[in-house]
Motif scaffolding. Structure first.
Motif, PDB file in Angstrom:
ATOM      1  N   ASN A  73       0.706  -0.981   0.002  1.00 46.56           N
ATOM      2  CA  ASN A  73       0.102   0.164  -0.401  1.00 46.56           C
ATOM      3  C   ASN A  73       0.817   1.148  -0.127  1.00 46.56           C
ATOM      4  O   ASN A  73       0.769   1.774  -0.292  1.00 46.56           O
ATOM      5  CB  ASN A  73      -1.223   0.046   0.967  1.00 46.56           C
ATOM      6  N   THR A  74       1.172   1.253   0.758  1.00 51.77           N
ATOM      7  CA  THR A  74       2.455   2.718   0.763  1.00 51.77           C
ATOM      8  C   THR A  74       3.518   2.213   0.014  1.00 51.77           C
ATOM      9  O   THR A  74       4.636   3.183   0.180  1.00 51.77           O
ATOM     10  CB  THR A  74       2.827   2.901   2.670  1.00 51.77           C
ATOM     11  N   ILE A  75       4.821   1.304   0.621  1.00 47.92           N
ATOM     12  CA  ILE A  75       6.343   1.363   0.176  1.00 47.92           C
ATOM     13  C   ILE A  75       6.597   1.166  -0.752  1.00 47.92           C
ATOM     14  O   ILE A  75       5.618   1.062  -1.599  1.00 47.92           O
ATOM     15  CB  ILE A  75       6.499  -0.305   1.191  1.00 47.92           C
ATOM     16  N   ARG A  76       7.801   1.873  -1.257  1.00 46.33           N
ATOM     17  CA  ARG A  76       7.962   2.648  -2.767  1.00 46.33           C
ATOM     18  C   ARG A  76       8.333   1.425  -2.975  1.00 46.33           C
ATOM     19  O   ARG A  76       9.192  -0.195  -3.072  1.00 46.33           O
ATOM     20  CB  ARG A  76       9.478   3.413  -2.453  1.00 46.33           C
ATOM     21  N   VAL A  77       8.183   0.724  -4.549  1.00 44.34           N
ATOM     22  CA  VAL A  77       8.514   0.058  -5.316  1.00 44.34           C
ATOM     23  C   VAL A  77       9.145  -0.017  -6.354  1.00 44.34           C
ATOM     24  O   VAL A  77       9.248   1.233  -7.567  1.00 44.34           O
ATOM     25  CB  VAL A  77       7.661  -1.516  -5.519  1.00 44.34           C
ATOM     26  N   LEU A  99       3.904   1.348 -14.512  1.00 45.53           N
ATOM     27  CA  LEU A  99       3.705   1.383 -13.404  1.00 45.53           C
ATOM     28  C   LEU A  99       3.742   2.582 -12.731  1.00 45.53           C
ATOM     29  O   LEU A  99       2.655   2.381 -11.334  1.00 45.53           O
ATOM     30  CB  LEU A  99       5.092   0.784 -12.809  1.00 45.53           C
ATOM     31  N   GLU A 100       3.902   3.399 -12.876  1.00 49.05           N
ATOM     32  CA  GLU A 100       3.820   4.812 -12.597  1.00 49.05           C
ATOM     33  C   GLU A 100       2.058   5.292 -12.166  1.00 49.05           C
ATOM     34  O   GLU A 100       1.202   6.053 -11.190  1.00 49.05           O
ATOM     35  CB  GLU A 100       4.254   6.322 -12.505  1.00 49.05           C
ATOM     36  N   SER A 101       1.588   5.323 -13.278  1.00 49.48           N
ATOM     37  CA  SER A 101       0.243   5.435 -13.232  1.00 49.48           C
ATOM     38  C   SER A 101      -0.882   4.556 -12.632  1.00 49.48           C
ATOM     39  O   SER A 101      -1.860   4.589 -12.372  1.00 49.48           O
ATOM     40  CB  SER A 101      -0.813   4.939 -14.795  1.00 49.48           C
ATOM     41  N   LEU A 102      -0.622   2.731 -12.208  1.00 50.14           N
ATOM     42  CA  LEU A 102      -1.491   2.084 -11.704  1.00 50.14           C
ATOM     43  C   LEU A 102      -0.883   2.888  -9.950  1.00 50.14           C
ATOM     44  O   LEU A 102      -2.038   2.422  -9.261  1.00 50.14           O
ATOM     45  CB  LEU A 102      -0.662   0.394 -11.587  1.00 50.14           C
ATOM     46  N   TYR A 103      -0.071   3.225  -9.952  1.00 45.64           N
ATOM     47  CA  TYR A 103       0.918   3.156  -8.443  1.00 45.64           C
ATOM     48  C   TYR A 103       1.276   4.045  -7.917  1.00 45.64           C
ATOM     49  O   TYR A 103       3.023   4.451  -7.679  1.00 45.64           O
ATOM     50  CB  TYR A 103       1.350   1.789  -7.804  1.00 45.64           C
ATOM     51  N   PRO A 104       0.464   5.675  -7.708  1.00 46.24           N
ATOM     52  CA  PRO A 104       0.812   6.752  -8.739  1.00 46.24           C
ATOM     53  C   PRO A 104       1.902   7.028  -7.708  1.00 46.24           C
ATOM     54  O   PRO A 104       1.489   6.816  -6.061  1.00 46.24           O
ATOM     55  CB  PRO A 104      -0.016   7.684  -8.303  1.00 46.24           C
ATOM     56  N   GLY A 105       3.064   7.921  -7.418  1.00 46.84           N
ATOM     57  CA  GLY A 105       4.047   8.241  -6.527  1.00 46.84           C
ATOM     58  C   GLY A 105       5.194   7.024  -5.382  1.00 46.84           C
ATOM     59  O   GLY A 105       5.263   7.260  -4.719  1.00 46.84           O
ATOM     60  N   ARG A 106       4.582   5.845  -5.631  1.00 50.02           N
ATOM     61  CA  ARG A 106       5.520   4.671  -5.516  1.00 50.02           C
ATOM     62  C   ARG A 106       6.297   4.009  -5.759  1.00 50.02           C
ATOM     63  O   ARG A 106       6.921   3.537  -5.789  1.00 50.02           O
ATOM     64  CB  ARG A 106       4.837   4.184  -5.338  1.00 50.02           C
TER      65      ARG A 106
END
Length: 336
Positions: A73-77, A99-106
């Motif tokens: 949920n929160t960890i950067r990947v 990936l950034e569009s699916l999991y923004p800011g991570r």
């Protein structure tokens, strides 16, 4: 002076396939570790691109990053790293834009210039085998241009990365020598050094990075992440026993072969020669096996030597519960 609790800490996962296990098992364990790492306060969870290695499952790195990001949920990947010479920059821009569009800011994009493979695999990946990595700056410039709407001069005319363009995806340069260190400094990018397998070059590379650093829109001062191999357990003896799995993996590399991650052994005597032992020990300067007290003592020494801004920790441990416990012990230590 920095203290250990001031330093963010992250995970480098090679998605090891252990003896008796499968890639499917590896992916299950990777996601389980990522979920625990998120809970324990780790900053990033990076996966590394390798090819033609029977003990490493993260060859399709972008796909595994998506698997981990979807289950957390929160960890950067991100990638530690994508070997850019294996890929068209446009394809990487599209993959990480997705990936950034699916999991923004991570999402993080760590890049290396080595092939992450042997010559046979490099040929299968359609790389030019005459390459010495000198094309990396040009590839990097093209890749960065796909993310920058104003970067058209560095990419083929009329070609845009969709998704990708306009997205803010942090780019890191990774290295085990001075080439990427100097380039990262000149471009004002963050730099991560693989000291867990290239210890002799760590301090010269960090010096080169810092002395060549030019402030950029990304960073106003250098930012260094130091890669460490850490095996933690409740006792020094148990940690050293667990670390023999990683040492056997190094032995395979020294011997020019690959293999699955092996169970730990009580002693490597009879497995390695005296020459192999000396070579392996020389590569373990920034690998630590011990209890929390020993690890704390060594980390303080490394922090003084390097001035690291962040740690990224690789733990090649055969038994998954023991691997989880190792990362938990490290997190407890670094949060004190």
């Amino acid at each position: 002076m920095k203290q250990l609790h001031d330093i963010p800490f992250s995970v480098l996962d090679l998605a090891p396939i252990r003896e008796g296990g499968t890639a499917a098992d590896s992916f299950h364990n990777t996601l389980d570790l990522a979920r625990h790492a998120e809970k324990w306060g780790y900053n990033r969870y990076w996966l590394a691109e390798h090819h033609n290695m029977t003990g490493i499952a993260s060859s399709a790195t972008s796909v595994v990053i998506g698997h981990v990001a979807a289950g957390t949920n929160t960890i950067r990947v991100g990638s530690g790293g994508i070997m850019l010479s294996n890929h068209a920059p446009l394809m990487i821009a599209e993959q990480f834009g997705t990936l950034e569009s699916l999991y923004p800011g991570r999402i993080d994009l760590g890049l290396g210039r080595a092939p992450g493979s042997d010559q046979a695999a490099a040929r299968a990946l359609r790389r030019g085998l005459g390459s010495d990595g000198s094309e990396f700056p040009e590839q990097l410039s093209e890749l960065r241009a796909y993310f920058d709407p104003e970067g058209s001069a560095s990419r083929p005319a009329g070609v845009r990365a969709v998704p990708g363009e306009g997205l803010n995806i942090p780019i890191w340069l990774l290295g085990s020598s001075g080439f990427s260190a100097q380039l990262a400094g000149q471009l004002g990018l963050p730099f991560a050094f693989a000291s867990h397998f290239a210890p002799d070059y760590l301090l010269p590379a960090l010096h080169l990075y810092r002395t060549s650093f030019k402030p950029s829109a990304v960073l106003d001062k250098p930012y260094v992440m130091v890669g460490l191999g850490i095996t933690a357990a409740d006792t020094v003896e148990e940690a050293r026993r667990l670390a023999t799995s990683q040492q056997q993996q190094f032995l395979n590399i020294i011997r020019g072969r690959t293999g699955k991650l092996q169970p730990p052994v009580d002693s490597l005597d009879g497995i390695w020669t005296s020459q192999e032992k000396a070579l392996l020990m020389s590569k373990q300067q920034y690998s630590i096996a011990g209890d929390q007290a020993l690890i704390e003592e060594r980390l303080l020494q490394i922090l003084e030597e390097t001035g690291a801004d962040e740690w990224i920790i690789a733990s090649q441990i055969y038994d998954h519960p023991a691997r989880l416990h190792s990362y938990e012990l490290v997190a407890d230590l670094l949060k004190k």
